[in-house]
Design a protein around this motif. Structure first.
Motif, PDB file in Angstrom:
ATOM      1  N   ILE A 155       0.855  -1.189   0.000  1.00 24.84           N
ATOM      2  CA  ILE A 155       0.000   0.000   0.000  1.00 24.84           C
ATOM      3  C   ILE A 155       0.888   1.234   0.000  1.00 24.84           C
ATOM      4  CG2 ILE A 155      -1.886   1.191   1.180  1.00 24.84           C
ATOM      5  CD1 ILE A 155      -2.451  -1.623   2.533  1.00 24.84           C
ATOM      6  N   ARG A 188       1.096  -6.915  -5.333  1.00 23.46           N
ATOM      7  CA  ARG A 188      -0.010  -6.092  -5.819  1.00 23.46           C
ATOM      8  C   ARG A 188       0.025  -4.749  -5.102  1.00 23.46           C
ATOM      9  NH1 ARG A 188      -3.691 -10.535  -3.667  1.00 23.46           N
ATOM     10  NH2 ARG A 188      -1.736 -10.792  -2.539  1.00 23.46           N
ATOM     11  N   VAL A 230      -1.384  -1.053  -4.195  1.00 22.81           N
ATOM     12  CA  VAL A 230      -2.591  -0.234  -4.127  1.00 22.81           C
ATOM     13  C   VAL A 230      -2.183   1.157  -3.662  1.00 22.81           C
ATOM     14  CG1 VAL A 230      -4.877   0.068  -3.082  1.00 22.81           C
ATOM     15  CG2 VAL A 230      -4.028  -2.242  -3.586  1.00 22.81           C
ATOM     16  N   TYR A 243      -8.698   5.644  -3.388  1.00 19.27           N
ATOM     17  CA  TYR A 243      -7.646   4.654  -3.612  1.00 19.27           C
ATOM     18  C   TYR A 243      -7.701   4.186  -5.059  1.00 19.27           C
ATOM     19  CZ  TYR A 243     -11.119   0.836  -3.245  1.00 19.27           C
ATOM     20  OH  TYR A 243     -12.195  -0.001  -3.450  1.00 19.27           O
ATOM     21  N   ALA A 296      -6.415   0.807  -7.588  1.00 19.72           N
ATOM     22  CA  ALA A 296      -5.914  -0.572  -7.565  1.00 19.72           C
ATOM     23  C   ALA A 296      -6.193  -1.249  -8.888  1.00 19.72           C
ATOM     24  CB  ALA A 296      -6.586  -1.353  -6.433  1.00 19.72           C
ATOM     25  N   GLY A 304      -7.653  -4.367  -3.792  1.00 17.20           N
ATOM     26  CA  GLY A 304      -8.410  -3.136  -3.588  1.00 17.20           C
ATOM     27  C   GLY A 304      -9.468  -3.291  -2.509  1.00 17.20           C
ATOM     28  N   ARG A 330     -12.970   4.170  -4.810  1.00 16.64           N
ATOM     29  CA  ARG A 330     -11.974   3.741  -5.795  1.00 16.64           C
ATOM     30  C   ARG A 330     -12.059   4.628  -7.037  1.00 16.64           C
ATOM     31  NH1 ARG A 330     -11.283  -2.560  -7.806  1.00 16.64           N
ATOM     32  NH2 ARG A 330      -9.508  -2.258  -9.225  1.00 16.64           N
ATOM     33  N   SER A 374      -3.450   6.836 -10.518  1.00 14.75           N
ATOM     34  CA  SER A 374      -2.733   7.211  -9.288  1.00 14.75           C
ATOM     35  C   SER A 374      -2.381   8.686  -9.247  1.00 14.75           C
ATOM     36  CB  SER A 374      -1.440   6.391  -9.153  1.00 14.75           C
ATOM     37  OG  SER A 374      -1.716   5.047  -8.884  1.00 14.75           O
TER      38      SER A 374
END
Length: 217
Positions: free
Chosen positions: A93, A130, A132, A158, A160, A166, A182, A189
């Motif tokens: 994260i 992964r 996020v 956020y 993802a 996510g 999201r 990003s």
């Protein structure tokens, strides 16, 4: 991967890491807390009603399924370089904002204007990790002040690429006292990094609720 089935960690005891630790503890979330200054991690953990366990960075990497790496971008790069394949199969994260002080005491981007630290860091991680992008859209003071606000909760955005990762982070955002929204994949990003259109220190300019956030995105 549900939060209840996962071990989560914060690496970093600076402004963002310590404020997020307090928010998680207030929401009843248990977690590991690590940093280069282990004494600082122990002091912070001692005040969080048993929700935080202070550990070394090595132990956090080994034990955690999801890690918030709350450090500056150059340190984040170094972290990835150091731990490499040990980060495979983990959710990483990223709250980082790719900025640094300029000669006038303000902040400036330290990467290209159209680049995002989230995409850069995702490209440095091992293939099965992964990333996020989350927990960086509000300043540290606002993370404290806006958590669990009454009436309608404040939003944390956020981004993802992986749905399961996510969803895990969305649960951690809720545990911190915010409403998760999201914005899309990691190609979004840049919108939730400093100076982006969905950042407190960008075009958005303030804390928003879900109703306002959905209009903004």
């Amino acid at each position: 991967m549900a939060i209840s089935e996962s071990t989560v960690a914060i690496i970093g005891t600076g402004n963002i890491g310590s404020r997020l630790a307090a928010d998680w503890a207030a929401g009843g979330q248990d977690f590991l807390l690590a940093g280069r200054d282990q004494e600082a991690a122990r002091k912070i953990a001692a005040g969080l009603d048993g929700h935080a366990e202070a550990v070394s960075v090595d132990e956090a990497v080994d034990r955690a399924d999801a890690l918030v790496v709350a450090v500056w971008l150059p340190d984040f790069r170094q972290f990835i370089a150091q731990y490499g394949d040990r980060l495979a199969d983990k959710v990483i994260i990223d709250p980082s904002n790719p900025v640094g002080p300029d000669a006038d005491g303000n902040y400036r981007k330290v990467i290209g204007e159209q680049e995002s630290s989230g995409q850069i860091l995702a490209g440095l991680l091992p293939a099965r990790a992964r990333l996020v992008k989350a927990f960086g859209t509000l300043s540290a003071p606002t993370l404290s002040a806006a958590a669990r606000q009454e009436s309608e909760r404040a939003v944390l955005f956020y981004a993802a690429d992986n749905d399961a990762a996510g969803d895990l982070v969305a649960g951690l955002i809720q545990a911190a006292g915010f409403d998760p929204v999201r914005v899309g994949g990691l190609d979004q990003s840049i919108r939730i990094e400093m100076f982006g259109d969905l950042h407190e220190y960008g075009a958005l300019g303030r804390v928003v609720t879900r109703t306002e956030a959905l209009k903004a995105i």
